[in-house]
Design a protein around this motif. Structure first.
Motif, short mmCIF file in Angstrom:
data_model
loop_
_atom_site.label_atom_id
_atom_site.label_comp_id
_atom_site.label_asym_id
_atom_site.label_seq_id
_atom_site.Cartn_x
_atom_site.Cartn_y
_atom_site.Cartn_z
N UNK A 5 0.87 -1.17 0.00
CA UNK A 5 0.00 0.00 0.00
C UNK A 5 0.91 1.23 0.00
N UNK A 6 0.76 2.06 -1.01
CA UNK A 6 1.61 3.24 -1.18
C UNK A 6 0.79 4.49 -0.88
N UNK A 7 1.13 5.16 0.22
CA UNK A 7 0.45 6.38 0.65
C UNK A 7 1.23 7.58 0.14
N UNK A 8 0.56 8.50 -0.52
CA UNK A 8 1.26 9.62 -1.14
C UNK A 8 1.82 9.21 -2.49
N UNK A 9 1.05 8.42 -3.22
CA UNK A 9 1.55 7.80 -4.46
C UNK A 9 1.84 8.79 -5.57
N UNK A 10 1.18 9.95 -5.55
CA UNK A 10 1.34 10.90 -6.65
C UNK A 10 2.43 11.94 -6.40
N UNK A 11 3.06 11.90 -5.23
CA UNK A 11 4.13 12.86 -4.93
C UNK A 11 5.47 12.42 -5.49
N UNK A 12 6.51 13.21 -5.22
CA UNK A 12 7.84 12.92 -5.78
C UNK A 12 8.42 11.63 -5.20
N UNK A 13 8.24 11.41 -3.91
CA UNK A 13 8.74 10.17 -3.30
C UNK A 13 7.90 8.99 -3.77
N UNK A 14 6.59 9.22 -3.90
CA UNK A 14 5.71 8.18 -4.43
C UNK A 14 6.14 7.72 -5.81
N UNK A 15 6.52 8.68 -6.66
CA UNK A 15 6.97 8.33 -8.01
C UNK A 15 8.27 7.53 -7.96
N UNK A 16 9.16 7.87 -7.04
CA UNK A 16 10.40 7.09 -6.89
C UNK A 16 10.08 5.67 -6.44
N UNK A 17 9.10 5.52 -5.54
CA UNK A 17 8.67 4.19 -5.10
C UNK A 17 8.14 3.38 -6.29
N UNK A 18 7.34 4.02 -7.12
CA UNK A 18 6.77 3.34 -8.28
C UNK A 18 7.86 2.89 -9.25
N UNK A 19 8.90 3.71 -9.40
CA UNK A 19 10.01 3.33 -10.28
C UNK A 19 10.72 2.08 -9.77
#
Length: 383
Positions: A5-19
């Motif tokens: 579960x990724x909280x804050x998925x659309x932020x800059x850290x969220x994008x790094x998590x998605x990568x």
């Protein structure tokens, strides 16, 4: 396959998590996401990863809602968020939410004994007295993913024998004003403050980096996360942002964690938990490295003194400092105060409150509200 579960998925850290997830898609499933107002990015994530659940606490346009619902179960209430985080199918919760707003989600994750990857340092600073004992009681594993604390995590290794630790050194880029005399900070423009020399981040954390309050919060967070006294934590300016933290041991050995500035590195390390994950990264060219270190710029001493007071006082002191800073930064972003007045708002708000014990999570929210009200009064008084 671990459910995330990724909280804050659309932020800059969220994008790094998605990568990182994209590069290790066979190991992880994005079970759910939470986002704020960036609906276009949320749509892209939902189409690519097709999470079972999407949470937003904001009002969503009916057409956008229908589009999201065509892919995922859309959640909107606080109880929905709690159930998503505490779902028995969820293995790892990643808190990439910026600011105090991320506290409740962190609390829900720890309360259910989840493994939580924390980039949300404000929740630890404000509620460390509640979250850390709760994590121990619930056997919840907290792994930091901000670069400095993940570096400490790596340097300490699996043993984490604090009796062997002499000192922890957290590095700071120094931000864009490390060479600016303190009395000239009143002339800093918003545009200049948002222009970080080495990192690309959200506006709040970029201002925190420029004031160096970010390092104050990191000092407090390290004190809580690793149970290391503030007297054994140093802050040093390292403009290249290659060494992210260091640990010196009682035998004189110092172990440092190095990488090019890239949030995917600490995220991959934390997601791997016990085994390192492969990601694409820019290798360090050691033959061209020129690493330098400097003391904290003159004039910022008082803000670090307050941070060390928080470490020693505990209780409500962290939530008050954090709330005052968030209100002050927001006021600066909205051009209500000068850059240098951020320090004044924090110091005057902090001085207004007596230290009190925190007994429940509700206490944290209560003191946060009180501190924000007083910080707003301070802002009105300076202008």
């Amino acid at each position: 396959m671990k459910n995330i579960v990724l909280l804050g998925a659309t932020g800059s850290i969220g994008e790094s998590c998605l990568n990182v997830l994209r590069q290790n898609i066979s190991n992880f499933n994005l079970f759910g996401i939470a986002f704020g107002s960036n609906i276009s990015q949320a749509k892209r994530i939902s189409q690519e990863f097709q999470p079972e659940h999407i949470f937003t606490g904001k009002t969503v346009n009916p057409d956008d809602l229908i589009e999201l619902q065509s892919v995922s179960n859309v959640l909107t209430s606080e109880e929905d968020l709690k159930q998503l985080i505490q779902n028995s199918q969820v293995d790892i919760v990643i808190s990439a939410i910026s600011g105090f707003e991320g506290l409740l989600a962190s609390y829900f994750a720890i309360e259910s004994g989840k493994t939580i990857l924390v980039a949300n340092k404000e929740s630890i600073v404000a509620a460390g007295d509640i979250l850390m004992p709760l994590a121990k009681n619930k056997n919840a594993l907290i792994i930091p993913i901000d670069s400095e604390h993940n570096a400490i995590h790596q340097c300490l290794g699996n043993k984490k024998n604090l009796k062997e630790v002499s000192k922890v050194v957290i590095t700071a880029s120094g931000g864009p004003f490390r060479e600016t005399p303190f009395n000239e900070l009143k002339n800093v423009s918003l545009q200049d403050a948002l222009n970080h020399p080495t990192w690309s981040m959200g506006s709040k954390i970029t201002i925190d980096s420029a004031t160096l309050v970010n390092k104050c919060l990191e000092l407090i967070e390290a004190n809580y996360l690793f149970d290391i006294p503030e007297s054994q934590i140093d802050i040093v300016v390292h403009p290249q942002s290659i060494i992210h933290s260091m640990v010196t041991y009682i035998d004189g050995s110092t172990i440092a964690q190095l990488s090019n500035p890239n949030m995917e590195v600490p995220i991959a390390n934390a997601l791997g938990i016990e085994a390192r994950l492969p990601i694409q990264f820019e290798e360090l060219n050691f033959s061209e490295l020129n690493l330098s270190f400097e003391p904290i710029p003159v004039g910022r001493e008082r803000i670090f003194e307050i941070a060390r007071e928080v470490c020693n006082l505990k209780g409500n002191s962290g939530v008050i400092m954090n709330a005052a800073n968030e209100v002050a930064v927001n006021a600066f972003l909205n051009k209500k105060i000068l850059f240098s007045e951020i320090y004044d708002v924090i110091e005057r708000t902090f001085a207004h409150f007596q230290c009190s014990k925190l007994s429940t999570i509700e206490d944290v929210f209560d003191y946060d509200k009180q501190a924000r009200i007083h910080a707003e009064k301070v802002i009105k008084s300076v202008h």
